[in-house]
Design a protein around this motif. Structure first.
Motif, mmCIF file in Angstrom:
data_model
loop_
_atom_site.group_PDB
_atom_site.id
_atom_site.type_symbol
_atom_site.label_atom_id
_atom_site.label_comp_id
_atom_site.label_asym_id
_atom_site.label_seq_id
_atom_site.Cartn_x
_atom_site.Cartn_y
_atom_site.Cartn_z
ATOM 1 N N GLU A 233 8.435 1.307 1.133
ATOM 2 C CA GLU A 233 7.440 0.813 0.187
ATOM 3 C C GLU A 233 7.984 0.810 -1.239
ATOM 4 O OE1 GLU A 233 4.668 -0.623 0.784
ATOM 5 O OE2 GLU A 233 4.704 -0.292 2.950
ATOM 6 N N SER B 130 2.704 3.225 -5.142
ATOM 7 C CA SER B 130 3.046 3.265 -3.713
ATOM 8 C C SER B 130 3.918 4.464 -3.386
ATOM 9 C CB SER B 130 3.744 1.971 -3.296
ATOM 10 O OG SER B 130 5.012 1.847 -3.914
ATOM 11 N N THR C 40 1.159 1.375 0.995
ATOM 12 C CA THR C 40 1.763 2.529 1.661
ATOM 13 C C THR C 40 0.883 3.051 2.784
ATOM 14 O OG1 THR C 40 2.997 3.197 -0.317
ATOM 15 C CG2 THR C 40 2.554 4.899 1.328
#
Length: 417
Positions: free
Chosen positions: A169, A284, A342
């Motif tokens: 991510e 994230s 995420t």
């Protein structure tokens, strides 16, 4: 801690049993260390992923310029996203079949090579239809690379699945944030230049992966073409993918439609979406894990989706009236999108009993359909009903995404979320 955040990584003999005497602070410290101590193969794949994800936001700053130079309407130009994500979604069903027969490294390299070829061809396009077609080929390469990259990183990263997903991510966020910046810097000079710039970056990534990734033998078990669809028979994965479809509709309404209402040149649009992508990257990696530990995955997903619905509502009210407010909401949306990116990925990788690559393929097939539909639908709504309506429609889609999560909550809770 979430079931998707094991205190210890898995070894070849099976999962290690967490030490019950370890404190949360010690576990967190170990995770931070393992995040940095990764094999070369992980970093090579992650860097290539950054370049690959740059292709998503690359065209954002030059959408108005493409429309002007190729004499196309916003809805025609929006097909650059639609063709890209539609082919990406469908090709996700093929990635496991391919990689299980030729191995992860070869699949990655084929994906990178296709991106180099079609990004270069896109730069030579003489019409919007040609450009849309070349973006479709680009989407095929993207699917082969992205799906396999996640599986490779999860398979070889130290620190367990959660650490691998955060690294992935991070690459996604960094790539998405740099894409508009590169598109603006090159597109402000000539609208074709970002395509050639991407082709060059992906060629470098191809060389790096070819040199640094070890040889990867195909797995013993071969993936069947229908396996990703069968994986969606698992209710937890099906609810996760269904909610992600509506979430991505909101995501790509912001990304694909907003440039047309800002009234800025390529540099201005690039700056706005660089801020958006930077917020996405930071949350994230650094914010999502903290919120997940405090509140649990499902609660955070619901809360951030609700926040995103409010942001889209405000954007709709501000469209055509206050560009500064639209800009502020775009940047704020990046923070919310980073958290959800995420957590949705972790849910998809952990909630199903199917092998991770198979579950990922089924999940991505569904969720990228949202990315394929949103740009064209938003542009059509904007052209026929005004600039406010696409954002209101996206807010409704996000609310449906919340409803899907609530309906499937017990199936997600079974997995410890």
């Amino acid at each position: 801690m979430s079931a998707l955040r094991p205190a210890k990584s898995e070894n070849l003999d099976g999962p290690e049993i967490p030490d019950p005497t370890e404190s949360a602070e010690e576990i967190l410290h170990e995770e931070k260390i393992s995040m940095l101590r990764q094999p070369v193969a992980v970093w090579a794949t992650a860097v290539a992923a950054v370049f690959a994800f740059m292709g998503i936001g690359l065209v954002d700053p030059i959408l108005p310029a493409i429309a002007k130079n190729l004499e196309a309407s916003p809805s025609e130009v929006s097909l650059l996203f639609t063709s890209y994500f539609l082919v990406t979604a469908i090709a996700m069903l093929l990635t496991g079949w391919v990689s299980s027969r030729i191995g992860g490294k070869k699949t990655l390299l084929i994906g990178l090579a296709l991106i180099v070829v079609f990004a270069s061809l896109a730069g030579f396009s003489g019409s919007v239809s040609q450009l849309v077609g070349f973006r479709a080929g680009w989407g095929l390469g993207n699917a082969l690379f992205v799906a396999t990259a996640l599986a490779v990183i999860v398979g070889v990263a130290s620190g367990g699945t959660a650490t691998a997903i955060i690294l992935y991510e991070a690459a996604l966020g960094l790539g998405i944030s740099l894409g508009p910046l590169l598109g603006a810097l090159l597109g402000g000079w000539q609208w074709r230049a970002p395509f050639f710039g991407t082709a060059t970056a992906m060629a470098i990534a191809f060389i790096a992966c070819a040199a640094l990734l070890p040889k990867m033998a195909p797995p013993t078990a071969k993936t069947r073409l229908r396996d990703p669809l069968l994986a969606l028979g698992h209710k937890g994965l099906r609810f996760t993918a269904g909610s992600a479809l509506f979430y991505n509709f909101g995501f790509f309404t912001i990304l694909a439609f907003t440039p047309f209402i800002l009234g800025m040149d390529a540099y201005g649009i690039g700056a706005v979406f660089f801020g958006w992508g930077a917020c996405l990257a930071v949350t994230s990696v650094f914010v999502a894990p903290v919120l997940q530990r405090w509140l649990g995955t499902v609660k955070v997903v619901i809360a951030t989706l609700a926040g995103l619905a409010v942001v889209l509502l405000v954007m709709g009210l501000a469209a055509g009236h206050s560009v500064p407010l639209v800009v502020a909401m775009v940047v704020l949306s990046g923070a919310l999108l980073g958290i959800n990116n995420t957590l949705y990925t972790e849910l998809a990788m952990g909630v199903s009993d199917a092998p991770r690559p198979v579950a990922s393929a089924g999940y991505n097939f569904v969720r990228w359909m949202g990315g394929a539909l949103a740009p064209f639908v938003a542009a059509q709504l904007g052209e026929h009903f005004g600039a406010q309506v696409p954002f209101f429609a996206a807010a409704v889609a996000i609310l449906i995404g919340i409803a899907v999560v609530l309906l499937g909550r017990k199936h997600l809770a079974v997995a410890g979320h």
